[in-house]
Scaffold this active site. Structure first.
Site, PDB file in Angstrom:
ATOM      1  N   ARG A  91       9.908  -9.286   2.341  1.00 41.18           N
ATOM      2  CA  ARG A  91       8.474  -9.406   2.118  1.00 41.18           C
ATOM      3  C   ARG A  91       7.786  -8.606   3.347  1.00 41.18           C
ATOM      4  O   ARG A  91       6.703  -9.078   4.044  1.00 41.18           O
ATOM      5  CB  ARG A  91       7.709 -10.478   1.896  1.00 41.18           C
ATOM      6  N   ARG A 109       0.874  -9.399   2.758  1.00 42.02           N
ATOM      7  CA  ARG A 109      -0.521  -9.903   3.499  1.00 42.02           C
ATOM      8  C   ARG A 109      -0.507 -10.374   4.744  1.00 42.02           C
ATOM      9  O   ARG A 109      -1.684 -10.396   5.410  1.00 42.02           O
ATOM     10  CB  ARG A 109      -1.050 -10.866   2.584  1.00 42.02           C
ATOM     11  N   TYR A 137      10.035 -17.381 -14.884  1.00 40.37           N
ATOM     12  CA  TYR A 137       8.744 -16.815 -15.121  1.00 40.37           C
ATOM     13  C   TYR A 137       8.381 -16.441 -16.518  1.00 40.37           C
ATOM     14  O   TYR A 137       7.310 -16.815 -16.722  1.00 40.37           O
ATOM     15  CB  TYR A 137       8.716 -15.431 -14.152  1.00 40.37           C
ATOM     16  N   ARG A 168      -4.631  -2.795  -0.313  1.00 39.54           N
ATOM     17  CA  ARG A 168      -4.501  -3.470  -1.539  1.00 39.54           C
ATOM     18  C   ARG A 168      -6.014  -3.640  -2.027  1.00 39.54           C
ATOM     19  O   ARG A 168      -6.203  -3.333  -3.247  1.00 39.54           O
ATOM     20  CB  ARG A 168      -4.122  -4.680  -1.376  1.00 39.54           C
ATOM     21  N   ASP A 193       7.460  -5.276  -7.556  1.00 37.44           N
ATOM     22  CA  ASP A 193       7.735  -6.898  -7.703  1.00 37.44           C
ATOM     23  C   ASP A 193       8.782  -6.787  -8.612  1.00 37.44           C
ATOM     24  O   ASP A 193       9.243  -6.120  -9.420  1.00 37.44           O
ATOM     25  CB  ASP A 193       6.370  -7.279  -8.226  1.00 37.44           C
TER      26      ASP A 193
END
Ligand code: CP3
Length: 355
Positions: A27, A31, A154, A40, A77
């Protein structure tokens, strides 16, 4: 093709001699970087960022402008495959990923077709091609996907989960239905990763974030078996170079020997296992990637350095076969300067181990 200027990451994964321990961060585009948040916002939302070739390239490169990283990782992703299978991926602020149409029964699984990597998923391949161009041989580009088991969690839970009751219900009450889904996912991941390699990914990694919630037997049957199928189906050489593959099961420290036996090149470690113990167990079969606790980046510089030194000495002076990384993704509230200290410390402190 442009010559690769820094191939330390690829060499370490293939257990060829290197001058220092290469490092990247799971990652690493994200953020914790203000420039990421800005890009973003410009894209609108996360999936629009993934689908925008220019902006996905930009955020992939952002951490490399700040830090002396030894690899870039495709900005995308793992949930792109289920999205392309028609499940309708969306992100609810603060709640993580969700699916509009989760898998609930056998008929849902039977309906699923394999997405075309150069069709519905062309935006991912376009990003790979564009990032390779932008990198211009600076460092290798890592492609990735989720493991079939992790993707299935998921798809069946409809989003993130803590207890995994829906998928476990299917696993124990209707195992054949789950196997059918996992097999389709494995086939799709093979096509997807091979397309990333053809588009320019120089190494690939499979994220099995949730394999560690399974019993040892169920891990073999429902997760590892399908990752082994993927390893068997992957293109292992392209542009005249080996394309190393890394498998990462979070909380999979008990099963390193079986993961190494799949024929992968690298095994990812989270921080719950001692790297010295891991290295003794896998021998010279595979390289290891890891394994500092990502929360260590909250600590002062000196403490981070101490931990880096411990991990390096735990791995020892084998001269290769270790890719330094965090044991999981970097947290969004980490100070980027601390990430910088970490990367610099790995490079500086690892040199004596590579004489
Ligand atoms: O590592 C990188 O820099 C490359 C990009 C990358 C992302 N996701 C971007 C992302 C990679 C390799 C992933 C993998 C991924 N995605 C995994 C496996 C690795 C892991 O962390 O266990 C999983 C389980 C996912 C699914 C996913 N995507 C979740 C659970 C979330 C929400 C969690 C969160 O941090 O908000 C995402 C969204 C996501 N994927 C973000 C990023 C940068 C955050 C989205 C945002 O900008 O708000």
């Amino acid at each position: 093709m442009t010559e690769l200027k820094n191939d330390t990451y690829l060499r370490a994964l293939l257990r060829q001699p290197v001058d220092y321990t290469p490092v990247w961060m799971m990652r690493q585009a994200g953020r914790y970087l203000p420039e990421y948040k800005e890009t973003r916002a410009q894209a609108g939302d996360f999936m629009s960022l993934c689908r925008n070739t220019e902006l996905a390239t930009e955020v992939t490169i952002q951490p490399l402008r700040r830090f002396d990283l030894d690899a870039a990782i495709l900005f995308s992703d793992i949930l792109t495959i289920p999205d392309a299978m028609g499940l309708g991926l969306y992100f609810e602020t603060g709640e993580g990923p969700k699916f509009e149409r989760p898998i609930t029964c056998k008929a849902d699984v039977e309906k699923i077709g394999l997405p075309d990597p150069e069709g519905e998923l062309k935006y991912v391949m376009d990003a790979v091609r564009s990032i390779r161009k932008e990198l211009n041989g600076k460092v290798p580009l890592i492609g990735f996907s989720g493991s079939p088991w992790t993707l299935a969690t998921y798809m069946i839970e409809g989003g993130s989960s803590k207890a995994f009751t829906k998928i476990k219900k299917m696993m124990f009450a209707e195992p054949q239905t789950l196997h059918l889904l996992l097999d389709k996912l494995a086939d799709s991941v093979i096509e997807y990763l091979n397309a990333q390699i053809a588009a320019g990914a120089q190494s690939v990694m499979v994220f099995d974030t949730w394999g560690g919630v399974l019993s040892p037997r169920d891990y073999k049957d429902f997760s590892l078996q399908y990752m082994a199928k993927i390893v068997d189906g992957l293109t292992r050489e392209n542009e005249g170079r080996k394309v190393p593959v890394t498998l990462f099961t979070k909380n999979g420290g008990m099963w390193l020997e079986s993961i190494a036996a799949t024929g992968c090149d690298g095994v990812g470690l989270d921080w719950t296992i001692d790297i010295e113990n891991a290295a003794a167990r896998v021998g010279d079969k595979v390289a290891l990637q890891g394994n500092m606790d990502p929360s260590m980046l909250y600590a002062p510089k000196e403490r981070i350095e101490q931990e880096v030194a411990k991990i390096l000495s735990g791995y020892g002076d084998k001269g290769t076969g270790h890719v330094f990384n965090l044991g999981h993704g970097i947290h969004p509230d980490v100070n980027p300067e601390h990430a910088g200290h970490f990367i610099e410390a790995v490079h500086r402190l690892s040199k004596p181990y590579h004489k």
